[in-house]
Design a protein around this motif. Structure first.
Motif, short mmCIF file in Angstrom:
data_model
loop_
_atom_site.label_atom_id
_atom_site.label_comp_id
_atom_site.label_asym_id
_atom_site.label_seq_id
_atom_site.Cartn_x
_atom_site.Cartn_y
_atom_site.Cartn_z
N GLN A 69 0.84 -1.20 0.00
CA GLN A 69 0.00 0.00 0.00
C GLN A 69 0.88 1.25 0.00
O GLN A 69 1.18 1.81 1.05
CB GLN A 69 -0.93 -0.02 1.22
N THR A 74 -3.80 3.74 -2.71
CA THR A 74 -4.36 2.51 -3.28
C THR A 74 -3.40 1.36 -2.98
O THR A 74 -2.58 1.46 -2.08
CB THR A 74 -4.56 2.67 -4.81
N THR A 75 -3.49 0.28 -3.74
CA THR A 75 -2.58 -0.84 -3.55
C THR A 75 -1.70 -1.01 -4.78
O THR A 75 -2.01 -0.49 -5.85
CB THR A 75 -3.35 -2.14 -3.28
N LYS A 157 1.22 0.86 5.49
CA LYS A 157 1.15 -0.26 6.43
C LYS A 157 2.23 -0.19 7.50
O LYS A 157 1.95 -0.47 8.68
CB LYS A 157 1.25 -1.59 5.68
N CYS A 283 -7.46 -3.00 7.61
CA CYS A 283 -7.00 -2.07 6.58
C CYS A 283 -6.81 -2.81 5.25
O CYS A 283 -7.27 -2.35 4.20
CB CYS A 283 -5.69 -1.42 7.02
N ASP A 284 -6.15 -3.96 5.29
CA ASP A 284 -5.98 -4.78 4.08
C ASP A 284 -7.33 -5.15 3.49
O ASP A 284 -7.56 -5.04 2.28
CB ASP A 284 -5.22 -6.06 4.41
N ASN A 286 -10.22 -3.69 3.86
CA ASN A 286 -10.97 -2.56 3.32
C ASN A 286 -10.45 -2.17 1.94
O ASN A 286 -11.24 -1.82 1.05
CB ASN A 286 -10.92 -1.36 4.26
N GLN A 287 -9.13 -2.26 1.74
CA GLN A 287 -8.58 -1.97 0.41
C GLN A 287 -9.11 -3.00 -0.60
O GLN A 287 -9.48 -2.64 -1.73
CB GLN A 287 -7.05 -2.03 0.45
N GLU A 291 -11.65 -2.46 -3.95
CA GLU A 291 -11.26 -3.00 -5.25
C GLU A 291 -12.33 -3.93 -5.80
O GLU A 291 -12.70 -3.86 -6.98
CB GLU A 291 -9.93 -3.74 -5.13
N SER A 456 -7.81 5.26 2.46
CA SER A 456 -7.34 4.16 3.30
C SER A 456 -7.64 4.49 4.75
O SER A 456 -7.55 5.65 5.17
CB SER A 456 -5.83 3.97 3.11
N SER A 458 -5.80 3.56 7.09
CA SER A 458 -4.52 3.46 7.78
C SER A 458 -4.17 4.72 8.57
O SER A 458 -3.89 4.66 9.76
CB SER A 458 -3.41 3.15 6.78
#
Length: 695
Positions: A69, A74-75, A157, A283-284, A286-287, A291, A456, A458
């Protein structure tokens, strides 16, 4: 669809899979790394990597990626295959522990805020074993942190993991003071509610602003919006229900605890809420949720809009961050409890949060600042830009009684004394919810409601974790040297309440009177992103993050620079899109219709017919078209001026003051013109067509 229990987590290399595929000793050592943070040996990494590869290949996977991230919000992923050359021109499928634990993507093209020069390309990804690997689109995805060659965090992260360690360390210190020596770690947990809009793809494709900016830059109000309040919790349309069904299935396969779905307030708006999980995993997830929402919507001929304010005049979308703290022994530290000891412990943790929100209200505001969220905050649909806390009448009364040494209600007749008088039991929901509060206590957690839907989670949790860690650290420093723990604990709680009760507000955050009241209390009202960002590098904030090892001054400065630049870039893209649409669509539409009206006036004059409608309309359309042209020139001038301001902070402030203002005036003129042009001649789908496009 197969049964939920059979598909749930089927694409996740989770604990069940690891237990079945790893040697018993390897599994035990890996779980120590996951649960206790012990260092992972290369031998264990190699065994895990091989098992992970075999599992993935059995599911048809040929590539792996370190899924991270970056500071884009975004990722990112770079795919590598498992193939390794062998003799006779053949290949074998291999995946080593080294490849699992560390990767090396190019770091030069990601935002770094000056940490890395363009020619300094080296960056590293490092496996986060606490977040399970998963398969997405036929690729093995390994959740990782991302840092520079020189060690600075280049992602969202790494600071989150650091902040989780910080609050765990300080919370354990405090818990040991209460005799809870069996507690060895503490985790923050989050359940982020995700709001979003769905529109028909065919309508979306005709809106340049939605395509480039994610929101409508123009659009007259639809005759019907959310006035009847008939969409909220209303019957879900079949097309949307089919989308939700497929979305749930995809999320469940990834081990994401999608729980609740419903229509939101605005037409075409919906919400998905998950069950709580550990913050970095939340957090992961939610991303991934965002998507998957976009991918699944596309399969159904729709587009998922995650912008905070896709449409003016109706509610925008937020992301409610339900945050709590739990021990490794299963105790929720924000649950009031039933015994004097646990009540006192609860009150101390509650006071830590109160003090953190008050002292670092600027950071909480910064954590949700974005160009998109500026449209939403304080717009009578979301919490105001002023940070405050809602505790509810009963808990607030208890704190008041403690502060004033009075009996509480009809429960106890003695003065409220921590550890002497039992804190009266009270139900978790003895007071109404307050949807206008930015930070509300909801029984055993806090709901931070200011987050924007596209962002995010985060940053908000990094800032919140670290601020609470600091207050717990101060409390521990004091109480660890206490000669009379019970008395000093009582005094500390009273002192905290007295000094920080200004942040507690249980009233209507939408009311104008609250703005005046907040100013009297000395609370910040940072209305825009550039205003908020000016506080990021305040001395107290730098000291906070450096003390707890969450951000170095360099890392914090770089993020502030990126934040300013991102704001300016977003406004610039929106301004250029507005200019493009105004010059290519709206001005020609106005001119074309004005010509039609002029021709009609001419014909009617020749015939001696009444031309009052055409003549009046011609004057209005011509005047508005001229006004649009004037505002286009003003916006072009403002955009040109922005290019001359090189300093990131000054540039963002200029965009807010000059460009954003000019954009508003241009929109006003175009939206007014829309009311005079026939629908058949208007060049883009209207708000009514967009908001009610999904049948």
């Amino acid at each position: 669809m197969d049964s939920v229990t059979s598909i749930f987590g089927e694409n996740v290399f989770n604990e069940t899979v690891m237990k079945a595929r790893l040697p018993k000793e390897t599994f035990k050592q890996l779980m120590k790394t996951i649960d206790d943070g012990e260092k992972l040996s290369p031998t264990v990494a190699n065994v895990v990597a091989n098992a992970m590869k075999d599992w993935a290949i059995e599911k048809g996977v040929t590539h792996f990626t370190h899924w991270f991230q970056p500071l884009t919000g975004t990722t990112a992923e770079k795919h590598d295959s498992f193939i390794t050359p062998s003799s006779e021109g053949k290949v074998i499928m291999e995946f080593s522990g080294k490849e699992l634990v560390q990767g090396e993507p190019d770091a030069s093209s990601f935002p770094s805020g000056g940490i890395r020069a363009t020619f300094e390309a080296r960056g590293y990804t490092a496996w986060d074993p606490t977040s399970y690997a998963f398969i997405k689109d036929g690729v093995l995805c390994i959740p990782t942190a991302f840092c520079s060659y020189t060690g600075e965090a280049l992602d969202k992260k790494t600071p989150l993991l650091r902040s989780m360690e910080a609050i765990s360390k300080q919370a354990v210190r405090v818990l040991h003071l209460f005799g809870n020596n069996e507690v060895t770690s503490v985790k923050t947990t989050v359940g982020p509610e995700q709001e979003y809009f769905l529109v028909d793809k065919a309508a979306w494709e005709k809106r340049e602003d939605l395509i480039f900016c994610g929101r409508t830059l123009f659009g007259a109000k639809s005759p019907k919006g959310q006035e009847l309040e008939d969409h909220y919790f209303g019957m879900i349309k079949p097309r949307v229900q089919a989308f939700m069904k497929d979305l749930n299935e995809e999320l469940w396969k990834l081990g994401i605890l999608a729980k609740t779905e419903h229509n939101e307030v605005a037409p075409a708006q919906h919400e998905l809420a998950p069950i709580f999980t550990t913050t970095n995993i939340a957090c992961d997830h939610n991303q991934l949720t965002m998507e998957m929402m976009k991918k699944v919507a596309a399969k159904h001929g729709m587009v998922c809009l995650l912008h905070e304010k896709p449409f003016a005049g109706v509610n925008g979308s937020g992301k409610h961050n339900n945050w709590s703290i739990s021990t490794n022994t299963g105790k929720n530290l924000l649950d009031p409890g039933a015994t004097p000891q646990s009540n006192a412990q609860f009150l101390l943790f509650l006071c830590a949060v109160i003090k953190a929100v008050d002292e670092y209200q600027d950071l909480l505001r910064i954590s949700v600042a974005s160009a998109g969220n500026d449209h939403r905050l304080g717009a009578n649909e979301a919490p105001p830009a002023i940070v405050s806390m809602f505790l509810g009448d009963e808990l607030s009364e208890i704190l008041d009684c403690l502060e004033e040494g009075k009996p509480y209600g009809s429960h106890e007749k003695e003065k409220m004394q921590i550890g002497v008088t039992v804190l009266p039991d009270f139900n978790k929901d003895t007071t109404d919810r307050n949807r206008t509060s930015p930070f509300a206590f909801t029984g055993n957690k806090f709901e931070f409601r200011m987050l924007g839907s596209s962002e995010s989670i985060s940053c908000a949790n990094v800032f919140l974790n670290t601020a609470v860690a600091e207050e717990l650290s101060q409390f521990a420093d004091l109480l660890e040297h206490s000669a009379n723990f019970k008395s000093d604990l009582h005094d500390l709680i009273l002192k905290t309440i007295k000094e920080h009760k200004r942040i507690i507000f249980n009233g209507n955050g939408y009311d104008d009177s609250w703005v005046k009241e907040a100013e009297k209390r000395g609370l910040l009202n940072l209305k825009s992103t550039p205003e908020a960002l000016q506080h990021t590098l305040d001395e107290k904030n730098i000291a906070l993050f450096e003390k707890h090892g969450v951000y170095s001054k360099v890392e914090l400065t770089s993020r502030n620079e990126i934040h300013y630049e991102n704001y300016s870039k977003v406004i610039n893209i929106e301004a250029l899109t507005m200019l493009d649409m105004a010059k290519k669509l709206y001005l020609p539409a106005g001119a074309k219709y004005a010509k039609f009206l002029a021709d009609s006036v001419s014909v009617k004059k020749t015939l001696g017919a009444d031309d009052s409608y055409e003549a009046d309309s011609l004057k209005k359309v011509s005047a508005l078209t001229a006004k649009i042209y004037e505002q286009v020139q003003a916006l072009e001038k403002a955009v040109d001026g922005a290019a001359k301001v090189s300093d990131a902070e000054e540039n963002a402030l200029y965009y807010r003051r000059e460009v954003f203002s000019a954009m508003g005036k241009l929109r006003e003129a175009v939206d007014e013109l829309e009311g005079f042009i026939p629908a058949s001649d208007w060049p883009v789908p209207s708000y009514g067509e967009l908001l009610f496009s999904v049948k």
